[in-house]
Structures are given as structure tokens and as C-alpha cells.
Scaffold this motif. Sequence first.
Motif, PDB file in Angstrom:
ATOM      1  N   LEU A  32       0.813  -1.208   0.000  1.00 39.79           N
ATOM      2  CA  LEU A  32       0.000   0.000   0.000  1.00 39.79           C
ATOM      3  C   LEU A  32       0.848   1.261   0.000  1.00 39.79           C
ATOM      4  O   LEU A  32       0.509   2.273  -0.602  1.00 39.79           O
ATOM      5  N   GLU A  52      -2.972   1.018  -4.322  1.00 38.88           N
ATOM      6  CA  GLU A  52      -4.107   0.139  -4.034  1.00 38.88           C
ATOM      7  C   GLU A  52      -3.846  -1.259  -4.584  1.00 38.88           C
ATOM      8  O   GLU A  52      -3.627  -1.443  -5.787  1.00 38.88           O
ATOM      9  N   GLN A  53      -3.902  -2.250  -3.711  1.00 39.68           N
ATOM     10  CA  GLN A  53      -3.617  -3.632  -4.105  1.00 39.68           C
ATOM     11  C   GLN A  53      -4.915  -4.283  -4.610  1.00 39.68           C
ATOM     12  O   GLN A  53      -5.490  -5.154  -3.970  1.00 39.68           O
ATOM     13  N   ASP A  54      -5.321  -3.850  -5.812  1.00 38.41           N
ATOM     14  CA  ASP A  54      -6.590  -4.298  -6.372  1.00 38.41           C
ATOM     15  C   ASP A  54      -6.476  -5.581  -7.188  1.00 38.41           C
ATOM     16  O   ASP A  54      -7.468  -6.086  -7.722  1.00 38.41           O
TER      17      ASP A  54
END
Length: 418
Positions: A32, A52-54
Motif C-alpha cells: 500500500l 491500491e492492491q486491487d
Amino acid sequence: MKIYISGISGTGMGPLALMAKKAGIDVYGSDLSKGAIYQELVDAGIEIFIGEQDGKFLESKIKDGVEWFVHTSALPEDAPELLVAKKAGIRISKRDNLTEFLVQKLGLKMVAVAGTHGKTTTTSMIVWACLQLELPVAYIVGTTLGFAPSGSYKEGDKYFIYEADEYDRNFLKFHPWLSVITSVSYDHPDIYKTPEEYREAFRQFEGQSEMVIKGDGDLMFKDVYHELAGEARRYDAVLAANAVWEICLDDSNTTNGDLIDPITPPLWDFPGVGRRFEKLADGIYTDYAHHPEEIKATMDVALDQMDIDSKKGVVVVYQPHQNTRQHEVQDLYYDAFIGAEKVFWLPTYLTREDESLPILKPMDFISGLNNAEVAEPADLNDELWREIKKYRDDGYLVVLMTAGPADTWLRQKINDFD
């Protein structure tokens, strides 16, 4: 082999990524924000996505051949990256599985340092002494080191020095050649429901180890480190020296008498590590202590350092960690801050909480102290920073004790002030 590490730039996962890279594995990862090990990872040529770790970065790397997703115990089940890895059908595990894989793949003898308190300092001391003695060691330490990277492996290494964490029973994955047990006092009530369950995990860990070094054992070097600041640091140095002794004996088969002189001097000059009574500025230190037993040990070091530096007294800023833990240890604080001139008590940093428990407030703790008159509630704000500067300028040693974000706050204040 190609692996992907989620939360890669922190002190828990970053060193593991560095070791895997040195072992010839292609490593990728995400976080993050830029953690303590971020720059070391970039310098090692590891590709990292920050933000953002989408799951999109992971998806791209799976297309490029990533076959193993490694994550921390704190990753929630609905984390987008975890869902992507499951959908792709690649291997998924926590960091301890990767650690054990690397030890087996590289044929290393594990030297595991475990314990409720003191394991980071003891591990770092072993690493420091082994590097000074040019012993063939790889290692991972869960913090930043001023004298070396946080993780290392090179061709020809025979031993792997590792800080083995008991949280989530991670350390039970290992069968060390040598284990060092620093201390055992109940912690992590979210994992271990009773003190006996906690102690049983350590007994199991000892049973999985070929050799064990403990403070209550018959150890050498007990009277060597009397000039180090703090009883806790002297105790850690004794454990470290005995571990280095065993490595030397196994590596060189040198006689005992020949080993004493070379082992002891490196630990006299141990430079310390990040977050373990780390000096941030003149008169200002930070420490990871967040349990009453750790606080007592850090107070011991601080009071010794106060005398060495001719300071007037010790001022503490304390941020508790995890409300669930605080309900278990609340009564243990009563004598933790003996010797402090002043204690500023911050609200508890909340993480992995039992929502059924009420949030304990600073005065809930302060009222139970033997020296409650020296403590007061505080917040991370400009008023607290003014108090820290005032006490420092008046000749006091100020130490922050926290496992939470107060450390980052203090570092930023010092940077802005400078």
C-alpha cells in the motif's frame, strides 16, 4: 521460479524477498505504501507496485509466469490479490512456508531466534558478530539494519539466522539446527487463548530443534558484557555469543579456548538496530516495546543510557498496541515505568481487534501504575511534540515506545524540525 509477495516492503516480508532474489528466484510484489525495506528492494532490482492492491498488478505478473503468491497472516480473506491468486489456481501460502522452502532448497542449517521479547536484538547481534567473524551465514531480521541489508544470501553460505515469530504459530513450521529462546511470557491472546497454550507452543518448538540455547541454561560469556547499557541488552548479548560459539564450533571445529577471544569483541561494538532503542536525534530514541515486560527491559536500557549520557532523567511516550492484547496485560503495567520522570500515554493503536471488548482508554492504564503521578494522557499532535522538544532541550532522555504509527510520526517531526 517466479513468486509474488503481498506487503513486500515491510520488515517482515522485505528481507525474505531479498533472500529469495539472492537465491536466484524472480521476485515481484506490492504494498500500500513504501515500507522500511522499500529502497533495499528497489536497489536489488525487485519490481514493486505501490498503491491500491486491487489485483491488477498481480494479474499481469501471473500472465508473465508467477506461480506462487506469498502473504502475511494479517491479509483478510476477501483481499483482492488473494482472490485473484485463488482464481488463477497458483500456489498460495504465508511467509513461513517460503522461508522453509528456501532453507531446504539451499541446504542451510537454521539458527532460529524465538521468544516473546528480545528476539530482534538477539538475532541482529548474532548476525553482526558472524559478519565480523566472516562466517558463512545467510539471515533475515525483522527490522532495518544500519550495518547490512535486512536479509542476505550468497553462494557458499551454510547457516541461516532467522527471527522466528510465534504469532499465528509461524515458528512451528521449522525444525532448526539451533534454536535460541530469549524469553517466554504470555502474548498474542488472539492466537493463544491461554498462557498454557502459549507455553506449549514454545515447548513444541524446542522439541523440533536439534539444539536449544536458553537463558536458564549453562551458558558461557555470562560476565563478559557488563559495559553494555541495560540488563536486557547484556542478556541478549550472552545468548548471541553462545549461538555464535556453536556456529564457530560446527563450521571450523576450533577448540573452545581459541574461540573466546574472537567472539566477544564484536558484541562489545554492536551498533544496534532499527526500532530497538534506536537513536533518532540527540536525546531522542525510539523502541518497539509494546508489552509490559518489554517496557521494563527498555526502561533498564534507557536509565543506563541516561547515566552514560549525563542526562537528568528519562521521559517516555508510550503507544499501546492492540486493544485485545491490552485487556490481557493491563494489570502488568503497574511497575513497568518505574524510574521514568514523565510518561505521556497515547491511545491504543487498534489492529486485529475483538470487537466485543471495550476500548481501554489511557486513564484506565494510568490509574493502575505504581507511579501514576508521573503519567498523563496525550495525543499525537503539536502539543506533544512541543513537550518532547522541551524535555530534550532541558537535558532529559526521551524515548518513544510503540509498535504502531507513532514511530513514523516522530521521525517525520524530527525531519521537519531539522
